[in-house]
Design a protein around this motif. Sequence first.
Motif, PDB file in Angstrom:
ATOM      1  N   ILE A   1      42.876  48.426  40.363  1.00 40.62           N
ATOM      2  CA  ILE A   1      42.068  49.628  40.175  1.00 40.62           C
ATOM      3  C   ILE A   1      40.880  49.305  39.280  1.00 40.62           C
ATOM      4  N   ALA A   2      39.729  49.831  39.631  1.00 40.65           N
ATOM      5  CA  ALA A   2      38.511  49.610  38.855  1.00 40.65           C
ATOM      6  C   ALA A   2      38.575  50.349  37.525  1.00 40.65           C
ATOM      7  N   THR A   3      37.921  49.807  36.538  1.00 38.94           N
ATOM      8  CA  THR A   3      37.739  50.470  35.242  1.00 38.94           C
ATOM      9  C   THR A   3      36.245  50.478  34.921  1.00 38.94           C
ATOM     10  N   THR A   4      35.867  51.272  33.923  1.00 39.16           N
ATOM     11  CA  THR A   4      34.453  51.307  33.539  1.00 39.16           C
ATOM     12  C   THR A   4      34.007  49.942  33.010  1.00 39.16           C
ATOM     13  N   GLU A   5      34.918  49.220  32.348  1.00 37.77           N
ATOM     14  CA  GLU A   5      34.574  47.905  31.803  1.00 37.77           C
ATOM     15  C   GLU A   5      34.583  46.825  32.881  1.00 37.77           C
ATOM     16  N   ALA A   6      35.414  46.989  33.922  1.00 40.60           N
ATOM     17  CA  ALA A   6      35.552  45.953  34.948  1.00 40.60           C
ATOM     18  C   ALA A   6      35.670  46.591  36.327  1.00 40.60           C
ATOM     19  N   PRO A   7      34.559  47.082  36.866  1.00 39.36           N
ATOM     20  CA  PRO A   7      34.628  47.671  38.202  1.00 39.36           C
ATOM     21  C   PRO A   7      34.686  46.646  39.323  1.00 39.36           C
ATOM     22  N   PHE A   8      34.322  45.377  39.004  1.00 37.27           N
ATOM     23  CA  PHE A   8      34.341  44.311  40.003  1.00 37.27           C
ATOM     24  C   PHE A   8      35.301  43.214  39.548  1.00 37.27           C
ATOM     25  N   GLY A   9      35.971  42.605  40.517  1.00 35.08           N
ATOM     26  CA  GLY A   9      36.906  41.534  40.186  1.00 35.08           C
ATOM     27  C   GLY A   9      37.254  40.721  41.412  1.00 35.08           C
ATOM     28  N   LEU A  10      37.957  39.618  41.169  1.00 35.85           N
ATOM     29  CA  LEU A  10      38.252  38.700  42.268  1.00 35.85           C
ATOM     30  C   LEU A  10      39.502  37.898  41.938  1.00 35.85           C
ATOM     31  N   ARG A  11      40.374  37.754  42.926  1.00 40.93           N
ATOM     32  CA  ARG A  11      41.522  36.872  42.756  1.00 40.93           C
ATOM     33  C   ARG A  11      41.111  35.452  43.119  1.00 40.93           C
ATOM     34  N   THR A  12      41.322  34.534  42.199  1.00 34.41           N
ATOM     35  CA  THR A  12      41.000  33.123  42.413  1.00 34.41           C
ATOM     36  C   THR A  12      42.285  32.299  42.363  1.00 34.41           C
ATOM     37  N   ARG A  13      42.145  30.999  42.555  1.00 31.49           N
ATOM     38  CA  ARG A  13      43.318  30.117  42.477  1.00 31.49           C
ATOM     39  C   ARG A  13      43.924  30.103  41.079  1.00 31.49           C
ATOM     40  N   LEU A  14      43.123  30.480  40.088  1.00 36.15           N
ATOM     41  CA  LEU A  14      43.591  30.494  38.703  1.00 36.15           C
ATOM     42  C   LEU A  14      44.079  31.873  38.271  1.00 36.15           C
ATOM     43  N   GLY A  15      44.093  32.838  39.195  1.00 38.48           N
ATOM     44  CA  GLY A  15      44.530  34.186  38.870  1.00 38.48           C
ATOM     45  C   GLY A  15      43.394  35.194  38.969  1.00 38.48           C
ATOM     46  N   TRP A  16      43.652  36.403  38.460  1.00 37.94           N
ATOM     47  CA  TRP A  16      42.657  37.466  38.552  1.00 37.94           C
ATOM     48  C   TRP A  16      41.512  37.226  37.575  1.00 37.94           C
ATOM     49  N   ARG A  17      40.293  37.580  38.027  1.00 40.65           N
ATOM     50  CA  ARG A  17      39.102  37.360  37.209  1.00 40.65           C
ATOM     51  C   ARG A  17      38.222  38.608  37.239  1.00 40.65           C
ATOM     52  N   ASP A  18      38.076  39.269  36.080  1.00 40.33           N
ATOM     53  CA  ASP A  18      37.094  40.350  35.968  1.00 40.33           C
ATOM     54  C   ASP A  18      35.693  39.739  35.985  1.00 40.33           C
ATOM     55  N   LEU A  19      34.758  40.464  36.623  1.00 43.75           N
ATOM     56  CA  LEU A  19      33.420  39.910  36.814  1.00 43.75           C
ATOM     57  C   LEU A  19      32.377  40.685  36.020  1.00 43.75           C
TER      58      LEU A  19
END
Length: 384
Positions: free
Chosen positions: A73-91
């Motif tokens: 779920i998006a938050t005001t601090e992290a509305p964008f994100g991506l799952r990578t090989r190293l785990g979840w990454r806020d953008l």
Amino acid sequence: MGDGIAGIDALLRDRLLIMVNDRSAIEILPHVRAHTGGLVLTGADAPVRCKEIRNARGQTVVAMDHGSHTQTIATTEAPFGLRTRLGWRDLDLTDLNEVLDGQRDNKASFAVTPTCFIPADTTGDALVLRSVMGQANRLCREDTVVLLPCSWRWLRGVPLRQLVEQIRACRHPVALILQADGDPLERDGASDGLRQLCRSCPRLMLWRTDLGAFDAMAHGAMGAAIGASAVLRHGVAPRPDGGGGGHKPYPVVLIRRLLRYVRVTTLQDWFAHLDPWTCDCAVCNGASLVRFTDRDHDVLAALQHTIRELFTLHDELAATLPGYERVDWWRQKLADSAEHHRRLAAETELEVLYPRVLQYWRRSSPLPVPPAQHLRSHDQRRPS
């Protein structure tokens, strides 16, 4: 994209994209219209498949959906994100630009933001929506579509006004995904709300949808992306574990005259004592629509038939002028589908239910949402 904002609008205007998992993209590619269609790829290997397709067929429009909205779920601090090989990454903004550049480096025709899911259950969600649009508007790009994965509840009342205001303020085209348990457009008020949204926001696309694409484009949406499978035809609630998976697809076909997807087992019941309907598309070549089994090659053939039928319908829509002519065309298609349902029930002597969403689409269309300034002045004149 040398033509900037006007360029991406021209690329997407009246375009019908097919959203498909990267594993099935090659098999359906020959059935996608070269000049008016394209693909949106999902899955872990979407970047690799995108580059392969664009290297082989450079004129094909291909984009990617990283599926971040299915995971968190998006938050005001992290509305964008991506799952990578190293785990979840806020953008942050720099990271977001890198992800969008990566899509383009893999030859995507345009970039798509990896937006996380935006519910509509608390007042804070309006702040999340503003954060998505605020950060997107800081992107100094002219090749990007802002993905907006939302609960269907955004299509009613005050949230609808907020959604319209934010989409109008976005400097990029917006691709809306609607989430619900089941068909979001069967929820109370959702179909009317989507029509208002499409009539109010000319740079809006509807993604991860079904025949709602045609209702949306008839009412002003820029374009659409229809899911190749049931799970890609509406938004899903975020599942950090990636979902269940492992189920075997069953053959479903689009029956264009009925304007609905139908399981082949249902067709077999309908035509148990009648000559079955046939299809003249390039996949069927006059063959029966009840012939498909649950074997892999038949499931694929059923999908290829459906894509052919979608583009036949899209050809008709694209041949009409946007506005009243296009709405009238769609109303006639809906009236014809109701008559085909009636005749089918009479011929089979069975109860053939007319889908609820088609009933909703036969209603008159609501007016666009007025500009925010007009709404505020109207509220100020209202007696206390």
